[in-house]
Design a protein around this motif. Structure first.
Motif, PDB file in Angstrom:
ATOM      1  N   GLN A   1     -21.478  20.919   8.053  1.00 13.44           N
ATOM      2  CA  GLN A   1     -22.365  20.470   7.678  1.00 13.44           C
ATOM      3  C   GLN A   1     -23.603  21.985   8.062  1.00 13.44           C
ATOM      4  O   GLN A   1     -23.825  21.286   8.892  1.00 13.44           O
ATOM      5  N   LYS A   2     -24.754  21.880   7.877  1.00 15.34           N
ATOM      6  CA  LYS A   2     -25.782  22.303   7.681  1.00 15.34           C
ATOM      7  C   LYS A   2     -26.597  20.835   8.402  1.00 15.34           C
ATOM      8  O   LYS A   2     -27.207  20.365   7.907  1.00 15.34           O
ATOM      9  N   ASP A   3     -26.933  21.890   9.083  1.00 14.82           N
ATOM     10  CA  ASP A   3     -27.588  20.566  10.551  1.00 14.82           C
ATOM     11  C   ASP A   3     -26.950  19.751  10.795  1.00 14.82           C
ATOM     12  O   ASP A   3     -27.880  18.454  11.041  1.00 14.82           O
ATOM     13  N   GLY A   4     -26.368  19.574  10.430  1.00 13.38           N
ATOM     14  CA  GLY A   4     -24.969  18.102  11.079  1.00 13.38           C
ATOM     15  C   GLY A   4     -25.176  17.402  10.020  1.00 13.38           C
ATOM     16  O   GLY A   4     -24.436  15.869  10.604  1.00 13.38           O
ATOM     17  N   GLU A   5     -25.976  17.131   8.521  1.00 11.32           N
ATOM     18  CA  GLU A   5     -26.181  16.095   8.275  1.00 11.32           C
ATOM     19  C   GLU A   5     -24.331  16.182   6.809  1.00 11.32           C
ATOM     20  O   GLU A   5     -23.559  17.353   6.785  1.00 11.32           O
TER      21      GLU A   5
ATOM     22  N   PRO B   1     -21.448  19.637  16.054  1.00 11.88           N
ATOM     23  CA  PRO B   1     -21.351  18.286  16.282  1.00 11.88           C
ATOM     24  C   PRO B   1     -21.900  17.336  16.549  1.00 11.88           C
ATOM     25  O   PRO B   1     -21.914  16.101  16.801  1.00 11.88           O
ATOM     26  N   ARG B   2     -22.959  17.659  15.655  1.00  8.99           N
ATOM     27  CA  ARG B   2     -24.265  16.196  15.115  1.00  8.99           C
ATOM     28  C   ARG B   2     -23.393  15.373  13.550  1.00  8.99           C
ATOM     29  O   ARG B   2     -24.078  15.584  13.028  1.00  8.99           O
ATOM     30  N   TRP B   3     -22.117  16.077  13.366  1.00  8.48           N
ATOM     31  CA  TRP B   3     -21.952  15.695  12.091  1.00  8.48           C
ATOM     32  C   TRP B   3     -21.453  13.648  12.641  1.00  8.48           C
ATOM     33  O   TRP B   3     -21.047  14.019  13.431  1.00  8.48           O
ATOM     34  N   GLY B   4     -21.816  13.063  11.194  1.00  8.54           N
ATOM     35  CA  GLY B   4     -21.111  12.146  11.715  1.00  8.54           C
ATOM     36  C   GLY B   4     -19.920  11.366  11.637  1.00  8.54           C
ATOM     37  O   GLY B   4     -19.491  10.354  11.580  1.00  8.54           O
ATOM     38  N   ARG B   5     -19.219  12.546  11.164  1.00  3.78           N
ATOM     39  CA  ARG B   5     -17.629  11.905  10.832  1.00  3.78           C
ATOM     40  C   ARG B   5     -16.856  12.454  12.122  1.00  3.78           C
ATOM     41  O   ARG B   5     -15.359  12.554  11.168  1.00  3.78           O
ATOM     42  N   ILE B   6     -17.213  13.182  12.903  1.00  2.00           N
ATOM     43  CA  ILE B   6     -16.499  13.589  14.272  1.00  2.00           C
ATOM     44  C   ILE B   6     -15.021  12.952  14.210  1.00  2.00           C
ATOM     45  O   ILE B   6     -13.808  12.902  14.661  1.00  2.00           O
TER      46      ILE B   6
ATOM     47  N   ILE C   1       1.072  -1.117  -0.194  1.00  3.24           N
ATOM     48  CA  ILE C   1       0.227   0.191   0.029  1.00  3.24           C
ATOM     49  C   ILE C   1       0.620   0.974  -0.377  1.00  3.24           C
ATOM     50  O   ILE C   1       1.997   1.323   1.140  1.00  3.24           O
ATOM     51  N   ARG C   2       0.663   2.315  -0.856  1.00  2.00           N
ATOM     52  CA  ARG C   2       1.635   3.754  -1.657  1.00  2.00           C
ATOM     53  C   ARG C   2       0.674   4.804  -0.998  1.00  2.00           C
ATOM     54  O   ARG C   2       1.462   5.723  -0.613  1.00  2.00           O
ATOM     55  N   LEU C   3      -0.775   4.961  -1.145  1.00  2.00           N
ATOM     56  CA  LEU C   3      -1.432   5.859  -0.576  1.00  2.00           C
ATOM     57  C   LEU C   3      -2.196   5.284   0.623  1.00  2.00           C
ATOM     58  O   LEU C   3      -2.555   5.188  -0.021  1.00  2.00           O
ATOM     59  N   ALA C   4      -2.189   6.653   1.127  1.00  2.00           N
ATOM     60  CA  ALA C   4      -3.345   6.672   2.545  1.00  2.00           C
ATOM     61  C   ALA C   4      -4.016   7.983   2.315  1.00  2.00           C
ATOM     62  O   ALA C   4      -3.624   9.012   1.665  1.00  2.00           O
ATOM     63  N   LEU C   5      -5.270   7.193   2.028  1.00  2.00           N
ATOM     64  CA  LEU C   5      -6.591   8.441   2.128  1.00  2.00           C
ATOM     65  C   LEU C   5      -7.211   8.832   2.773  1.00  2.00           C
ATOM     66  O   LEU C   5      -7.836   9.233   3.942  1.00  2.00           O
ATOM     67  N   HIS C   6      -6.094   9.236   4.025  1.00  2.00           N
ATOM     68  CA  HIS C   6      -5.575  10.364   4.718  1.00  2.00           C
ATOM     69  C   HIS C   6      -4.562  10.500   5.538  1.00  2.00           C
ATOM     70  O   HIS C   6      -3.569  10.625   4.123  1.00  2.00           O
ATOM     71  N   PRO C   7      -4.328  12.131   6.461  1.00  2.00           N
ATOM     72  CA  PRO C   7      -5.808  11.692   6.928  1.00  2.00           C
ATOM     73  C   PRO C   7      -6.920  12.876   6.831  1.00  2.00           C
ATOM     74  O   PRO C   7      -6.684  13.543   6.509  1.00  2.00           O
ATOM     75  N   MET C   8      -7.326  12.833   7.758  1.00  2.00           N
ATOM     76  CA  MET C   8      -8.438  13.896   7.851  1.00  2.00           C
ATOM     77  C   MET C   8      -8.482  15.334   8.932  1.00  2.00           C
ATOM     78  O   MET C   8      -8.092  14.895   9.409  1.00  2.00           O
TER      79      MET C   8
END
Length: 506
Positions: free
Chosen positions: A293-297, A243-248, A229-236
């Motif tokens: 994200q608007k409304d945490g969506e 606070p409602r965003w699901g990828r925190i 593996i030679r490419l990390a699709l990260h970091p974020m």
């Protein structure tokens, strides 16, 4: 009752026979296509020694081309290869998409029946390895399988050998989402038991320890390298300001300056001080900051496509990139799906937005590396509609043109190179523009040493990945990441007290 059971038995038998018949039909159809695809490939690249130099004769012409010579300057190698590529090969290079492995680490060529639901689903839904490599001429893929390290290494070697047999022998870049946590959410993170286990990015940030984060990056780098593996699709580098965003849990939190120092340490751990043959390139995401994200969506879905900045804090979300990712020389950048509402001259998603990609990222911040879109911006498919937010009215070909006009280089989660070929032949996009992106993509392949040796030692992969020392380091990091929020006459624990724990790692 006997009559009912007899009818039920006949019905089940018909279903089984029909199911096996259908599987047989699609299996033999796929097998026939695979044979045709494999026939497009040539011979393996011979190893030739000339003037004391050993090299892989990737285009099989019996001589040492500039791009095959590791002693030539980077730009000369890139220019030489680009000059030999046809438009179909260039178009294929501009895509990175999912690819499947069998449970035994072989390239998926036909549908498989497996207890591994991800492998089985991929084998039915996705094109075969040979169709992507030999026919469509792609050479960058992200893998979703979490098979053993030795099998992952075997798979790398198998598809590198397939790529070696293409006309110019352009090697494969294998990419992946994070694999060192305990969460299994394909498309975001992949639980891989054969690797050491560490806290999520949020847990790493809780340690406030940049030395530890860089050490994590270095260990993850070694494990990735061992299997190819030679490419990390990260970091974020996104900020958790909603606070409602699901990828925190994939972020380093809401503090931009903390996120910046964590992002910098993370990238340095994977890449080192500069991108080289022992590096894993980082594709830092999601420029110019997912999170508000608007409304945490979430913009994976149409109801979450808008990003809102009620406090006019657009620039705050740039800090992890400006103070973190860019000083660490992140090799690549991925924009997010969302639309930065009211922030640019048109309300379109980041990947289609010229003001974001060219004016801000390229011109203002001087980022010259690869910019790859997030996954599935162009085509509707089996996993849902295209996330072409703000340009839903455009055709797939028009969306491709808009992404290129915006300044992106590569398309994530797509395999429609024919659209680029058509745009060039129709005069809608110049080949000079295509070459600009191709050179960026190839530079990273050359810097990583893939043209010189893309193969890995399958036995050594088993020794390196998830070794005792790495696992112990991960456990220490998990302990350091624990945060005590409230203590009411509980800690320190009294002798003899019983504790109930549940969950994946309990």
């Amino acid at each position: 009752m006997k009559k009912v059971l007899k009818i039920l038995g006949i019905f089940i038998l018909i279903l089984l026979v029909g199911g096996f018949g259908y599987f047989g039909y699609i299996y033999f159809k796929a097998s026939s296509k695979s044979k045709k695809n494999m026939a497009l490939l040539g011979v393996e690249a011979p190893i030739i020694e000339k003037n004391g130099i050993k090299y892989r004769d990737l285009n099989k012409n019996g001589k040492l081309d500039v791009y095959e010579n590791m002693n030539e300057p980077l730009e000369k190698r890139v220019d030489d290869l680009v000059s030999q590529m046809n438009i179909e090969e260039k178009a294929g290079t501009m895509f990175v998409t999912m690819i499947g492995t069998t449970p035994d680490g072989e390239p998926v060529e036909t549908p498989i029946i497996s207890l591994d639901m991800m492998n089985m689903m991929m084998s039915f839904m996705m094109p075969s390895n040979s169709e992507l490599i030999a026919k469509q001429k792609l050479n960058s893929f992200n893998i979703l399988s979490s098979i053993d390290a030795k099998l992952l290494a075997h798979y790398n070697n198998a598809i590198q050998k397939m790529a070696e047999r293409t006309r110019l022998g352009i090697p494969i870049t294998i990419a992946t989402d994070p694999r060192h946590g305990t969460e299994n959410n394909p498309g975001a993170s992949i639980y891989t038991p054969s690797f050491s286990q560490w806290p999520t990015s949020l847990g790493l940030a809780a340690t406030r320890d940049t030395v530890l984060v860089r050490e994590f990056g270095d260990i993850a780098r070694q494990e990735y390298l061992s299997v190819g593996i030679r490419l990390a699709l990260h970091p974020m580098a996104d900020l958790a300001t909603e606070p409602r965003w699901g990828r925190i849990n994939g972020t380093f939190g809401e503090d931009a300056n903390l996120s910046a120092i964590m992002t910098k340490a993370y990238v340095l751990g994977f890449q080192g001080d500069s991108l080289g043959t022992n590096s894993v390139a980082c594709m830092t995401k999601h420029f110019s900051g997912g999170g508000p994200q608007k409304d945490g969506e979430d913009p994976h879905f149409p109801y979450g496509k808008e990003q809102a900045y009620p406090g006019n804090n657009f620039d705050y979300h740039l800090i992890p990139f400006i103070k973190g990712a860019f000083p660490a020389k992140t090799a690549q950048i991925m924009p997010y799906y969302g639309i930065p509402m009211g922030q640019t001259d048109e309300d379109v998603a980041f990947g289609f937005n010229k003001a974001i990609i060219t004016k801000l990222l390229r011109d203002s911040l001087n980022f010259q590396g690869v910019v790859c879109t997030d996954w599935n911006l162009i085509s509707d498919g089996s996993i849902g509609e295209a996330r072409a937010w703000g340009v839903e009215h455009l055709s797939p070909k028009e969306r491709v043109k808009k992404v290129l006009d915006a300044g992106c280089d590569q398309f994530g989660g797509e395999n429609v190179p024919e659209l680029i070929v058509e745009l060039v032949k129709d005069g809608k996009i110049s080949e000079t523009r295509i070459d600009k992106s191709i050179k960026r993509i190839l530079r990273d392949k050359f810097r990583l040493g893939l043209f010189d040796n893309p193969y890995v030692d399958e036995n050594k992969a088993e020794e390196i990945a998830g070794n005792k020392k790495f696992r112990e380091k991960g456990e220490i990091a998990q302990q350091k990441s624990i945060v005590l929020l409230k203590n009411k006459d509980l800690l320190p624990l009294k002798k003899g007290i019983k504790i109930y724990a549940e969950g994946l790692t309990a």
